[in-house]
Design a protein around this motif. Sequence first.
Motif, PDB file in Angstrom:
ATOM      1  N   LEU A  15       4.503  -6.488  -3.932  1.00  0.00           N
ATOM      2  CA  LEU A  15       4.494  -5.663  -2.539  1.00  0.00           C
ATOM      3  C   LEU A  15       3.682  -4.348  -2.760  1.00  0.00           C
ATOM      4  N   ARG A  16       3.797  -3.653  -3.968  1.00  0.00           N
ATOM      5  CA  ARG A  16       2.791  -2.533  -4.137  1.00  0.00           C
ATOM      6  C   ARG A  16       1.242  -3.020  -4.015  1.00  0.00           C
ATOM      7  N   GLY A  29       2.354  -0.073   2.993  1.00  0.00           N
ATOM      8  CA  GLY A  29       1.757   0.994   4.042  1.00  0.00           C
ATOM      9  C   GLY A  29       1.715   0.415   5.298  1.00  0.00           C
ATOM     10  N   LEU A  30       2.324  -0.786   5.487  1.00  0.00           N
ATOM     11  CA  LEU A  30       2.107  -1.617   6.860  1.00  0.00           C
ATOM     12  C   LEU A  30       2.297  -0.568   8.005  1.00  0.00           C
ATOM     13  N   THR A  31       3.204   0.331   8.108  1.00  0.00           N
ATOM     14  CA  THR A  31       3.412   0.996   9.271  1.00  0.00           C
ATOM     15  C   THR A  31       2.759   2.552   9.300  1.00  0.00           C
ATOM     16  N   MET A  54      14.084  -0.287   3.341  1.00  0.00           N
ATOM     17  CA  MET A  54      14.507   1.196   2.918  1.00  0.00           C
ATOM     18  C   MET A  54      13.050   2.024   2.574  1.00  0.00           C
ATOM     19  N   HIS A  55      11.846   1.294   1.979  1.00  0.00           N
ATOM     20  CA  HIS A  55      10.906   2.272   1.915  1.00  0.00           C
ATOM     21  C   HIS A  55      10.114   2.419   3.320  1.00  0.00           C
ATOM     22  N   GLY A 114       1.032   1.899  -2.357  1.00  0.00           N
ATOM     23  CA  GLY A 114       1.881   1.146  -3.481  1.00  0.00           C
ATOM     24  C   GLY A 114       2.132   1.986  -4.491  1.00  0.00           C
ATOM     25  N   ARG A 115       1.680   3.282  -4.734  1.00  0.00           N
ATOM     26  CA  ARG A 115       1.903   3.966  -5.980  1.00  0.00           C
ATOM     27  C   ARG A 115       3.065   4.675  -5.823  1.00  0.00           C
ATOM     28  N   VAL A 116       3.958   4.891  -4.579  1.00  0.00           N
ATOM     29  CA  VAL A 116       5.034   5.550  -4.559  1.00  0.00           C
ATOM     30  C   VAL A 116       5.857   4.568  -3.684  1.00  0.00           C
TER      31      VAL A 116
END
Length: 389
Positions: free
Chosen positions: A35-36, A42-44, A79-80, A105-107
Amino acid sequence: MDLHDRLDPVLVIASEHAYDVDQRGRFPDEAVAALRDSGLLGLTLPSEHGGLGGGPQDFVDVMSAVAGACGSTAMIYLMHVSASMPLATATPPGIPGLLGDLASGRVLASLALSEAGSRSHFWAPVSQPADDGTGLHVTAKKSWVTSAGHADLYVISTKTPDASGVDLYAIPADTPGVAVDSLFSGMGLRGNASSPMTFDVKLPVHLRLGDSRAGTDLMLGVVLPWFNLGNSAVSLGLSRAAVDAAIRHTAGARFEHLDQSLSALPTIRAQLAKMSIDLATASAYLDRAASRVAETADDTPLFVLGSKAAANDTALRITDAAMRVCGGAAFSQHLQLDRYFRDARAGHVMAPTADALYEFYGRAITGRPLFDPPAETAPATMAGSGVAP
């Protein structure tokens, strides 16, 4: 690169490790790493910060697909996003480049809202900061924090210092005083590391999201719509996986003495039909809810409230029926229906619980305030972002 190109590798990896994640109750490191790398964290988020600029329907579609592959991975992803959206609305200026880090994806972020003292009433934290002579300090006991010990950033809630409202803060995981209290071991979603945490931390103003007392509007006007949509999508993703597994099994398993498949039985076909129609109905409702969040209307609050409750109940019915239809094969675990069955039960009890949402929905359609009498820290409406019955 379109969403499918980003999503497909994630689904492959999540599916490959889902059984092991469930059996061992371990964090799905491989799927989260995918995912990262995919950019889907960052999808949204806005494109100017490196996000994909996706809307509610994109979120629902992607979340549902991930849930069908691995429910634990889907909850971590949910939750992300639910933590990222209030950050995008009120980014703390003291964390330069935060949105870019979330999008790239870094965070990995998560929410830490619910507290043992107020349980599923996530909108009413009991923790209250005080000035210890060096600035604001709080000791907040948070329950059910997804990705506990694995997230890079937590969005936490507290009362305001004067208890007149609620504030949200973005707390980096390496902040002194951030601790996971115990390891998670659950019936379902066994890899989502949803553990209690303690935040015994300083609260500098630059980590606060927005102005003082903005927390309630952010929770109910931003977090709640995105969380409810995503939670609904997780429920329906699990439901779809259960329907597909039941159809495959009943079409392939045979009564040798009759030379026919299980699906030749009218009772089996009727159950499969009911499951499929139930799924299609709930999916259509969720799509309508996503469109109402994208372009708010007078009935947007009803869809925000109703989508999670309806999808959670749908998942309970469908996964129960799938277990019954597939019989002993379902209990033997090789169909993985038992995993869908257990994972589906988690959404129903996540705050706001399905029963609470039905109560809020009933209050909204009968013209009553959501909270009667209003609690000290709870609003009478779901203000913000068009979510105000």
